[in-house]
Scaffold this motif. Structure first.
Motif, PDB file in Angstrom:
ATOM      1  N   GLU A  39       0.818  -1.203   0.000  1.00  0.00           N
ATOM      2  CA  GLU A  39       0.000   0.000   0.000  1.00  0.00           C
ATOM      3  C   GLU A  39       0.856   1.259   0.000  1.00  0.00           C
ATOM      4  O   GLU A  39       0.549   2.225  -0.677  1.00  0.00           O
ATOM      5  CB  GLU A  39      -0.894  -0.001   1.235  1.00  0.00           C
ATOM      6  N   GLU A  40       1.920   1.246   0.795  1.00  0.00           N
ATOM      7  CA  GLU A  40       2.789   2.413   0.864  1.00  0.00           C
ATOM      8  C   GLU A  40       4.205   2.005   0.511  1.00  0.00           C
ATOM      9  O   GLU A  40       5.071   1.905   1.380  1.00  0.00           O
ATOM     10  CB  GLU A  40       2.774   2.989   2.286  1.00  0.00           C
ATOM     11  N   PRO A  41       4.442   1.731  -0.744  1.00  0.00           N
ATOM     12  CA  PRO A  41       5.769   1.257  -1.117  1.00  0.00           C
ATOM     13  C   PRO A  41       6.741   2.429  -1.168  1.00  0.00           C
ATOM     14  O   PRO A  41       6.327   3.585  -1.232  1.00  0.00           O
ATOM     15  CB  PRO A  41       5.547   0.700  -2.516  1.00  0.00           C
ATOM     16  N   ASP A  42       8.033   2.109  -1.110  1.00  0.00           N
ATOM     17  CA  ASP A  42       8.983   3.189  -1.326  1.00  0.00           C
ATOM     18  C   ASP A  42       9.062   3.438  -2.827  1.00  0.00           C
ATOM     19  O   ASP A  42       8.499   2.698  -3.635  1.00  0.00           O
ATOM     20  CB  ASP A  42      10.345   2.835  -0.722  1.00  0.00           C
ATOM     21  N   LEU A  43       9.756   4.482  -3.187  1.00  0.00           N
ATOM     22  CA  LEU A  43       9.707   4.903  -4.583  1.00  0.00           C
ATOM     23  C   LEU A  43      10.470   3.978  -5.521  1.00  0.00           C
ATOM     24  O   LEU A  43      10.218   3.952  -6.715  1.00  0.00           O
ATOM     25  CB  LEU A  43      10.288   6.322  -4.705  1.00  0.00           C
ATOM     26  N   GLN A  44      11.420   3.234  -4.975  1.00  0.00           N
ATOM     27  CA  GLN A  44      12.303   2.478  -5.865  1.00  0.00           C
ATOM     28  C   GLN A  44      11.806   1.067  -6.147  1.00  0.00           C
ATOM     29  O   GLN A  44      12.205   0.455  -7.118  1.00  0.00           O
ATOM     30  CB  GLN A  44      13.706   2.349  -5.247  1.00  0.00           C
ATOM     31  N   THR A  45      10.985   0.541  -5.247  1.00  0.00           N
ATOM     32  CA  THR A  45      10.687  -0.881  -5.319  1.00  0.00           C
ATOM     33  C   THR A  45       9.467  -1.165  -6.179  1.00  0.00           C
ATOM     34  O   THR A  45       8.478  -0.445  -6.107  1.00  0.00           O
ATOM     35  CB  THR A  45      10.457  -1.437  -3.911  1.00  0.00           C
ATOM     36  N   CYS A  46       9.580  -2.201  -6.999  1.00  0.00           N
ATOM     37  CA  CYS A  46       8.430  -2.666  -7.772  1.00  0.00           C
ATOM     38  C   CYS A  46       8.221  -4.141  -7.462  1.00  0.00           C
ATOM     39  O   CYS A  46       9.142  -4.945  -7.593  1.00  0.00           O
ATOM     40  CB  CYS A  46       8.680  -2.452  -9.262  1.00  0.00           C
ATOM     41  N   PHE A  47       7.033  -4.486  -7.003  1.00  0.00           N
ATOM     42  CA  PHE A  47       6.701  -5.876  -6.732  1.00  0.00           C
ATOM     43  C   PHE A  47       6.089  -6.502  -7.972  1.00  0.00           C
ATOM     44  O   PHE A  47       5.248  -5.887  -8.621  1.00  0.00           O
ATOM     45  CB  PHE A  47       5.667  -5.961  -5.615  1.00  0.00           C
ATOM     46  N   VAL A  48       6.502  -7.718  -8.290  1.00  0.00           N
ATOM     47  CA  VAL A  48       5.815  -8.474  -9.322  1.00  0.00           C
ATOM     48  C   VAL A  48       5.285  -9.734  -8.655  1.00  0.00           C
ATOM     49  O   VAL A  48       6.065 -10.604  -8.244  1.00  0.00           O
ATOM     50  CB  VAL A  48       6.747  -8.837 -10.492  1.00  0.00           C
ATOM     51  N   LEU A  49       3.984  -9.812  -8.494  1.00  0.00           N
ATOM     52  CA  LEU A  49       3.376 -10.979  -7.866  1.00  0.00           C
ATOM     53  C   LEU A  49       2.882 -11.908  -8.962  1.00  0.00           C
ATOM     54  O   LEU A  49       2.316 -11.459  -9.952  1.00  0.00           O
ATOM     55  CB  LEU A  49       2.204 -10.567  -6.972  1.00  0.00           C
ATOM     56  N   LEU A  50       3.113 -13.202  -8.797  1.00  0.00           N
ATOM     57  CA  LEU A  50       2.668 -14.163  -9.793  1.00  0.00           C
ATOM     58  C   LEU A  50       1.594 -15.061  -9.174  1.00  0.00           C
ATOM     59  O   LEU A  50       1.713 -15.453  -8.022  1.00  0.00           O
ATOM     60  CB  LEU A  50       3.837 -15.042 -10.250  1.00  0.00           C
ATOM     61  N   ALA A  51       0.562 -15.344  -9.962  1.00  0.00           N
ATOM     62  CA  ALA A  51      -0.503 -16.196  -9.433  1.00  0.00           C
ATOM     63  C   ALA A  51      -1.080 -17.048 -10.542  1.00  0.00           C
ATOM     64  O   ALA A  51      -1.208 -16.607 -11.677  1.00  0.00           O
ATOM     65  CB  ALA A  51      -1.597 -15.343  -8.814  1.00  0.00           C
ATOM     66  N   GLU A  52      -1.403 -18.297 -10.196  1.00  0.00           N
ATOM     67  CA  GLU A  52      -2.067 -19.163 -11.178  1.00  0.00           C
ATOM     68  C   GLU A  52      -3.568 -18.967 -11.114  1.00  0.00           C
ATOM     69  O   GLU A  52      -4.256 -19.061 -12.124  1.00  0.00           O
ATOM     70  CB  GLU A  52      -1.698 -20.628 -10.908  1.00  0.00           C
ATOM     71  N   GLN A  53      -4.070 -18.738  -9.894  1.00  0.00           N
ATOM     72  CA  GLN A  53      -5.510 -18.508  -9.758  1.00  0.00           C
ATOM     73  C   GLN A  53      -5.700 -17.138  -9.117  1.00  0.00           C
ATOM     74  O   GLN A  53      -5.672 -17.021  -7.891  1.00  0.00           O
ATOM     75  CB  GLN A  53      -6.127 -19.575  -8.850  1.00  0.00           C
ATOM     76  N   PRO A  54      -5.922 -16.120  -9.930  1.00  0.00           N
ATOM     77  CA  PRO A  54      -6.036 -14.773  -9.357  1.00  0.00           C
ATOM     78  C   PRO A  54      -7.180 -14.685  -8.353  1.00  0.00           C
ATOM     79  O   PRO A  54      -7.132 -13.885  -7.420  1.00  0.00           O
ATOM     80  CB  PRO A  54      -6.290 -13.877 -10.563  1.00  0.00           C
ATOM     81  N   GLY A  55      -8.184 -15.539  -8.513  1.00  0.00           N
ATOM     82  CA  GLY A  55      -9.318 -15.515  -7.587  1.00  0.00           C
ATOM     83  C   GLY A  55      -8.925 -15.929  -6.186  1.00  0.00           C
ATOM     84  O   GLY A  55      -9.585 -15.576  -5.221  1.00  0.00           O
ATOM     85  N   ALA A  56      -7.842 -16.708  -6.084  1.00  0.00           N
ATOM     86  CA  ALA A  56      -7.420 -17.173  -4.759  1.00  0.00           C
ATOM     87  C   ALA A  56      -6.509 -16.168  -4.069  1.00  0.00           C
ATOM     88  O   ALA A  56      -6.153 -16.340  -2.918  1.00  0.00           O
ATOM     89  CB  ALA A  56      -6.695 -18.511  -4.886  1.00  0.00           C
ATOM     90  N   VAL A  57      -6.135 -15.106  -4.785  1.00  0.00           N
ATOM     91  CA  VAL A  57      -5.326 -14.057  -4.163  1.00  0.00           C
ATOM     92  C   VAL A  57      -6.266 -13.195  -3.328  1.00  0.00           C
ATOM     93  O   VAL A  57      -7.321 -12.791  -3.818  1.00  0.00           O
ATOM     94  CB  VAL A  57      -4.640 -13.197  -5.247  1.00  0.00           C
ATOM     95  N   PRO A  58      -5.937 -12.922  -2.089  1.00  0.00           N
ATOM     96  CA  PRO A  58      -6.847 -12.115  -1.271  1.00  0.00           C
ATOM     97  C   PRO A  58      -7.185 -10.801  -1.973  1.00  0.00           C
ATOM     98  O   PRO A  58      -6.304 -10.176  -2.555  1.00  0.00           O
ATOM     99  CB  PRO A  58      -6.027 -11.839  -0.004  1.00  0.00           C
TER     100      PRO A  58
END
Lengths: 332, 366
Positions: free
Chosen positions: A140-159
């Motif tokens: 929610e409040e990331p720093d300016l430099q960081t980029c997260f790449v989240l991978l999911a097979e079932q997007p519906g199961a991601v909260p």
């Protein structure tokens, strides 16, 4: 492997997903968190790596990482300090909460080089509740430099709390014909069709399948048919099943049941998971009762869930075999 | 790469490097030391991705080059060789060969280009500080740094320059330590950097000599400190430090001057019977005397009375004895000044001789 400009040559079906990422890069507006989702074996990790490589590469030019600068060399040696793949030390297990917290704590320091840092988190759909929640604040409040790449097979199961904090990028399955054509460059031509069927169209999965699994699948499907026609003893069959992986067996069963149900509801030529079974499927479908099929399907889904925990596999296989056998008799 | 040297020349710098290398690494190459031979100077680099140490030494170079070799194994070999043993090191077929008399060792290597070295480029701000000043600045404040606080910027030491003033600040949210010194010739302008806890501790360890200058280089990502043959780098903590000026009261009305040693001894004794977890000690002030009281859940009580210079209206306030002791203990003068803005407010502790070292301790309810 460091996918540079050959990403789209090697995995042509990633074109659509890459073009979304390309737009972010071109506009210089890379989101702080991306959710890359798509079926297993479609190259999500390769896509994420190529994207991370481009972000970290120090060369200004080009759509892809140059592969020659210091950053690219470190990435290739897997020693780049500003690139992290958060994976469980035990392969196949979901990432533990403590590891997620450690990673977040390490983000409190500034990146080592330049201003970009990439964190790739595979299988976020399998994170437990606590691990997922510990990510929220950072997402929610990331720093300016960081980029997260989240991978999911079932997007519906991601909260949903995580999903709503990410920009989504979908990796879609290519058409089966295209997958088959691509696969012929990597495996013996005659196996291509069957591999695509078994992998449900996922190209990388189809390529990596072990040949013995193709044979095993055939045996498994034959045994289902034998049970459903009442030609085999369920306990004996369950005993033979033990030599196959339970996960494999359950997923075969689900695909077979889904095919039968589909043909039962709408007979005629249909898109089915196992087209190689041909007319024997339709014949069987005509004989079996829909209600009975659904009952086994429910059991199979239950078994699939149980497999991710501590299940008594022998008992479970026997229960499934008996259930298949009952469809033959049409018991309630 | 090929060079020859003696055991003694190589051992000390190598042991320093091994100090920053973690025993368990996330990346195998971090267990290695980077060797770079250039023009008769051998450069050794070790890092744990949080801090990095580079040492340089003169060797008899025969062929330039660079590589990385397992650090602990190398240091063990060099350490266990006999005194004054000559060493000849050489890279052949991607292996590191070390020969000393009739001993031969062959170590595995990993390419130097895979080593995640800190950026060596120019930094935004460069200034020189006498080693003694920087060491004092760190010694006087570092004990107040937080440990594993969720406000991660508190897990470090704030280093600030403003004109010719060098300032260090550390706080864990309950107490704050502030040091200021004028450094003539400090490059003008202002800069702020938060050195992480580990980086601060390592740097303080390296500042040994009282003579000489240390050149400090700051960029947005890291701090680099150069001493004679040493270059120390540390990543900086992300984000901004807390607004420490806001918590320091601008005016204080009540001043209590006590003999430092007497106060410290009395506090130490009274603290024995304070609550073990909260360490609360009550300060009861009347004209000319300070009474210290503590009691614990077992209803054991301690009371001490010392003479102080104070002539205002009496008041009382509670503090964590450990925080008071840390502050009083790091003063150097004979007298300690305790100042309060109002009753039940924080206490500012400073030396009578050097008011630029200040400690603020928050009160607690007893």
């Amino acid at each position: 492997m460091l996918p540079g400009s050959d990403l789209l040559t090697a995995f042509p079906w990633l074109e659509g997903a890459w073009s979304a990422l390309r737009t972010y890069l071109a506009d210089g507006r890379v989101p702080h968190a991306l959710l890359v989702h798509g079926p297993a074996g479609t190259g999500k990790m390769e896509l994420a790596r190529a994207f991370a490589a481009r972000r970290l590469c120090t060369s200004e030019r080009g759509e892809f990482a140059c592969g020659e600068c210091g950053a690219c060399r470190l990435l290739e040696a897997e020693t780049h300090p500003d690139f992290m793949i958060v994976e469980s030390p035990e392969p196949g297990k979901a990432v533990k909460t403590d590891l997620v917290r450690d990673i977040i704590a390490s983000l409190s320091l500034r990146p080592q080089y330049a201003h970009n840092r990439m964190v790739v988190l595979p299988r976020v759909d399998r994170l437990n509740r606590y691990a997922a929640n510990s990510l929220l604040k950072t997402l929610e409040e990331p720093d300016l430099q960081t980029c997260f790449v989240l991978l999911a097979e079932q997007p519906g199961a991601v909260p949903p709390t995580i999903r709503s904090r990410c920009q989504r990028v979908a990796v879609t399955l290519p058409p089966r014909a295209a997958t088959e054509a691509w696969l012929r460059n990597h495996v013996p031509s005659e196996e291509a069709q069957l591999r695509v069927i078994v992998a449900r169209g996922a190209p990388l999965l189809a390529r990596s399948l072990d040949s013995s699994r193709l044979v095993a699948r055939r045996d498994i499907l034959t045994s289902f048919e034998a049970l459903a026609t009442g030609a085999a003893d369920p306990i004996q069959v369950a005993g033979r099943w033990e030599k196959f992986g339970s996960e494999e067996l359950v997923s075969c069963l689900i695909s077979w049941l889904e095919d039968l149900i589909r043909l039962k509801i709408a007979p005629g030529p249909r898109a089915v998971h196992n087209p190689d079974l041909g007319s024997s499927l339709s014949t069987l479908a005509a004989r079996l009762k829909l209600r009975a099929l659904y009952r086994v399907l429910d059991l199979a889904f239950g078994a699939k869930r149980a497999l991710s925990g501590q299940a008594n596999r022998t008992l479970m296989l026997e229960e499934l075999a008996i259930a298949c056998c009952r469809t033959a008799r049409g018991d309630r | 790469m090929k060079f020859s040297t003696s055991r003694e020349t190589l051992l000390a710098p190598l042991q320093q490097i091994v100090g920053v290398i973690e025993r368990r690494q996330t990346l195998p190459i971090l267990g290695n030391v980077l060797l770079r031979l250039n023009d008769g100077r051998l450069e050794l680099t070790g890092t744990d991705l949080e801090v990095q140490l580079v040492t340089r030494l003169e060797v008899e170079g025969r062929a330039e080059g660079s590589t990385t070799v397992p650090a602990r194994k190398l240091v063990d070999i060099v350490r266990l060789l006999p005194d004054r043993a000559p060493l000849v090191a050489e890279i052949r077929q991607e292996r590191f060969h070390l020969q000393s008399g009739r001993s031969r060792f062959t170590l595995s290597t990993m390419p130097a280009s895979n080593y995640p070295e800190f950026d060596t480029g120019a930094q935004d701000r460069v200034f020189a500080v006498p080693v003694a000043v920087l060491r004092r600045a760190m010694d006087k404040t570092m004990f107040a740094m937080a440990q594993q606080d969720v406000r991660y910027y508190l897990n470090g030491l704030l280093l600030e320059i403003e004109g010719t003033t060098l300032r260090t600040v550390a706080s864990d949210g309950h107490r704050l330590a502030l040091f200021e010194a004028e450094v003539p010739g400090l490059a003008a302008g202002s800069a702020q950097a938060i050195l992480p806890r580990k980086g601060a501790l390592e740097l303080a360890r390296l500042l040994k000599d009282d003579e000489g200058m240390v050149s400090v280089e700051l960029s947005s990502n890291s701090l680099r400190a150069r001493m004679d043959d040493l270059t120390f780098s540390s990543k900086l903590v992300e984000g901004r430090y807390a607004e420490y000026r806001r918590v320091l009261p601008s005016t204080t009305e009540r001043h209590v001057v006590a003999d430092r040693n007497e106060l410290k001894a009395a506090l130490t004794r009274v603290a024995i019977l304070s609550n073990e977890k909260y360490r609360g000690v009550g300060l009861f002030l009347e004209a000319g005397t300070l009474r210290l009281k503590a009691q614990n859940p077992d209803r054991e009580e301690a009371e001490e009375e010392i003479a102080v210079e104070f002539d205002g209206e009496g008041f009382n306030v509670g503090f964590n004895a450990s925080y008071l002791l840390d502050a009083v203990g790091s003063l150097e003068s004979d007298k300690a000044t305790l100042s309060f803005a109002e009753s039940n407010s924080g206490c500012i502790i400073e030396e009578a001789s050097d008011p630029r070292v200040r400690y603020l301790v928050s009160p607690m309810r007893l």
